[in-house]
Scaffold this active site. Structure first.
Site, short mmCIF file in Angstrom:
data_model
loop_
_atom_site.label_atom_id
_atom_site.label_comp_id
_atom_site.label_asym_id
_atom_site.label_seq_id
_atom_site.Cartn_x
_atom_site.Cartn_y
_atom_site.Cartn_z
N ALA A 172 3.99 11.29 -9.84
CA ALA A 172 3.71 9.91 -10.27
C ALA A 172 4.99 9.18 -10.67
CB ALA A 172 2.76 9.93 -11.47
N GLY B 123 2.53 15.60 -9.99
CA GLY B 123 1.33 15.31 -9.22
C GLY B 123 1.43 15.78 -7.79
N GLU C 253 0.40 19.26 -7.90
CA GLU C 253 -1.03 19.31 -8.18
C GLU C 253 -1.85 19.02 -6.92
OE1 GLU C 253 -1.12 18.39 -12.91
OE2 GLU C 253 -0.54 16.75 -11.58
N GLU D 20 6.67 17.53 -16.20
CA GLU D 20 6.21 16.53 -17.17
C GLU D 20 6.63 16.83 -18.61
OE1 GLU D 20 3.10 16.46 -13.84
OE2 GLU D 20 4.45 17.88 -14.75
#
Length: 164
Positions: A37, A77, A80, A100
């Site tokens: 992100a 992300g 993920e 993160e």
């Protein structure tokens, strides 16, 4: 971005509905899978349709094999998304991680649940809590990826999809 998430969702739904599609390959452009992100987007208003978790679940629930072809980086992300895929192939120079924690956040796209299921709790905790980027060869040893290749990952992903 919301645009990328929407395109990914639309593409998955189209591929799942098309009987001529036998498998799905998810790859990035320009030698990068996904850096995750854009943290600038964290300041924008929250929208339920902009959440990554449901997209990752959609990938996982596909009845067709979904293969991640990881080149460059799969971080946050991006990793993920790859964790939602049924299979993962990485280029030997690829790096993966959930960074993160470096900005004071926990992974929010279901990485904290999927990674331990795939590679075990001790290894997953190390990756989640340190934010370190792991090389493809280590990812293979941990069971995070199914294969490491030196050639084009998309072509290797297609070969794997044809096998399964």
């Amino acid at each position: 971005s919301l645009t990328v998430l929407q395109a990914l969702e639309d593409g998955l739904k189209r591929a799942d509905a098309d009987p001529s599609v036998k498998a799905i390959i998810i790859c990035g452009e320009n030698g990068k899978f996904s850096a995750g992100a854009d943290i600038q987007g964290f300041h924008s208003p929250k929208r339920e349709d902009g959440a990554l978790g449901p997209i990752v679940s959609l990938i996982e629930s596909s009845e067709k094999p979904v293969v991640a072809a990881i080149e460059g980086i799969a971080l946050g992300g991006g990793l993920e998304v790859a964790l939602g895929c049924h299979y993962r192939i990485a280029h030997v120079k690829a790096r993966m991680g959930l960074p993160e924690v470096a900005i004071g956040l926990l992974p929010g796209g279901e990485g904290t649940q999927r990674l331990p299921r795939l590679i075990g709790v001790p290894a997953a905790l190390d990756i989640i809590t340190t934010g370190r980027h792991i090389p493809a060869t280590e990812a293979l040893k941990l069971g995070l990826v199914d294969e490491v290749v030196e050639q084009n990952t998309a072509e290797a992903a297609i070969r794997l999809a044809n096998k399964v």
